[in-house]
Design an enzyme around this catalytic site. Structure first.
Site, PDB file in Angstrom:
ATOM      1  N   ARG A 115      -1.804  -6.151  -8.453  1.00  0.00           N
ATOM      2  CA  ARG A 115      -0.738  -7.097  -8.133  1.00  0.00           C
ATOM      3  C   ARG A 115      -0.705  -8.253  -9.115  1.00  0.00           C
ATOM      4  O   ARG A 115       0.343  -8.707  -9.506  1.00  0.00           O
ATOM      5  CB  ARG A 115      -0.929  -7.665  -6.724  1.00  0.00           C
ATOM      6  CG  ARG A 115      -0.796  -6.644  -5.632  1.00  0.00           C
ATOM      7  CD  ARG A 115      -1.208  -7.238  -4.328  1.00  0.00           C
ATOM      8  NE  ARG A 115      -2.596  -7.681  -4.450  1.00  0.00           N
ATOM      9  CZ  ARG A 115      -3.380  -8.028  -3.464  1.00  0.00           C
ATOM     10  NH1 ARG A 115      -2.920  -8.020  -2.255  1.00  0.00           N
ATOM     11  NH2 ARG A 115      -4.617  -8.395  -3.654  1.00  0.00           N
TER      12      ARG A 115
ATOM     13  N   SER B  92      -3.091  -7.735   2.561  1.00  0.00           N
ATOM     14  CA  SER B  92      -3.474  -7.625   3.971  1.00  0.00           C
ATOM     15  C   SER B  92      -4.006  -8.950   4.495  1.00  0.00           C
ATOM     16  O   SER B  92      -3.726  -9.338   5.632  1.00  0.00           O
ATOM     17  CB  SER B  92      -4.531  -6.527   4.152  1.00  0.00           C
ATOM     18  OG  SER B  92      -3.985  -5.271   3.878  1.00  0.00           O
TER      19      SER B  92
ATOM     20  N   HIS C 188       0.839  -1.205   0.000  1.00  0.00           N
ATOM     21  CA  HIS C 188       0.000   0.000   0.000  1.00  0.00           C
ATOM     22  C   HIS C 188       0.874   1.256   0.000  1.00  0.00           C
ATOM     23  O   HIS C 188       0.613   2.211  -0.737  1.00  0.00           O
ATOM     24  CB  HIS C 188      -0.901   0.050   1.238  1.00  0.00           C
ATOM     25  CG  HIS C 188      -1.945  -1.003   1.303  1.00  0.00           C
ATOM     26  ND1 HIS C 188      -2.114  -1.782   2.417  1.00  0.00           N
ATOM     27  CD2 HIS C 188      -2.891  -1.394   0.416  1.00  0.00           C
ATOM     28  CE1 HIS C 188      -3.123  -2.617   2.218  1.00  0.00           C
ATOM     29  NE2 HIS C 188      -3.601  -2.415   0.996  1.00  0.00           N
TER      30      HIS C 188
ATOM     31  N   LYS D 275     -15.749  -7.549   5.272  1.00  0.00           N
ATOM     32  CA  LYS D 275     -14.474  -8.256   5.250  1.00  0.00           C
ATOM     33  C   LYS D 275     -14.055  -8.729   6.645  1.00  0.00           C
ATOM     34  O   LYS D 275     -13.039  -9.379   6.783  1.00  0.00           O
ATOM     35  CB  LYS D 275     -13.372  -7.352   4.680  1.00  0.00           C
ATOM     36  CG  LYS D 275     -13.402  -7.213   3.180  1.00  0.00           C
ATOM     37  CD  LYS D 275     -12.152  -6.485   2.707  1.00  0.00           C
ATOM     38  CE  LYS D 275     -12.053  -6.484   1.195  1.00  0.00           C
ATOM     39  NZ  LYS D 275     -10.836  -5.808   0.732  1.00  0.00           N
TER      40      LYS D 275
END
Length: 170
Positions: A97, A135, A19, A43
């Protein structure tokens, strides 16, 4: 001259070096960058919204100093394009990514373009040293006792380890 404003949204649960890489690169492209920390209760975040925003804020000063960009960190809920308009953002920055990110972001870009055709989607590829960091994996590795020190900044490391090592209530 119109101020170039970008929004970089995310859950940042926790913020990772990946990030920070995207934030640093985005900050070189605009006059003002708002890092939007999304509620995203779906989430099941490890950290509450305000603590995630605090961890992101803790990392912004050196990036702002290096880039000359004004960087703000703001928690938000609701529709991303509404938040972008509220900020006066002309672009939404996202990091990519892998191919799986592209697939999701491609669909999101189409939806956002329909809702807000005046706001551009800008994608930055993750740098080679950060392209595999997520994450979700950072949390999982920490919860299983692995070393996450190369994936997150020091304060986030400390807070993440403290959070995952708390004894379960009950």
């Amino acid at each position: 001259m119109v101020e170039r404003v970008a929004l970089y949204p995310g859950t940042f649960d926790p913020i990772t070096n990946g990030h920070l890489d995207v934030i640093g690169r985005a900050a070189r492209l605009v006059d003002r960058l708002v890092v939007g920390v999304a509620m995203n209760a779906g989430k099941g975040p490890l950290f509450p919204l305000e603590e995630r925003a605090e961890l992101v804020r803790a990392e912004m000063e050196p990036i702002a100093r290096r880039s000359g960009c004004r960087i703000e960190v703001r928690p938000f809920t609701g529709l991303l394009v509404h938040f972008a308009r509220e900020l006066g953002a002309q672009m939404i920055v996202r990091g990519l990514r892998a191919v799986t990110d592209f697939d999701y972001e491609f669909q999101m870009a189409g939806m956002n373009a329909r809702l807000a055709p005046d706001i551009e989607a800008v994608y930055l590829m993750a740098s080679e040293r950060n392209h595999f960091i997520s994450s979700r994996f950072v949390k999982e590795i920490a919860q299983l006792g692995g070393d996450i020190s190369s994936f997150v900044p020091p304060l986030t490391l400390e807070r993440t380890l403290a959070r995952v090592r708390r004894p379960a209530a009950g």
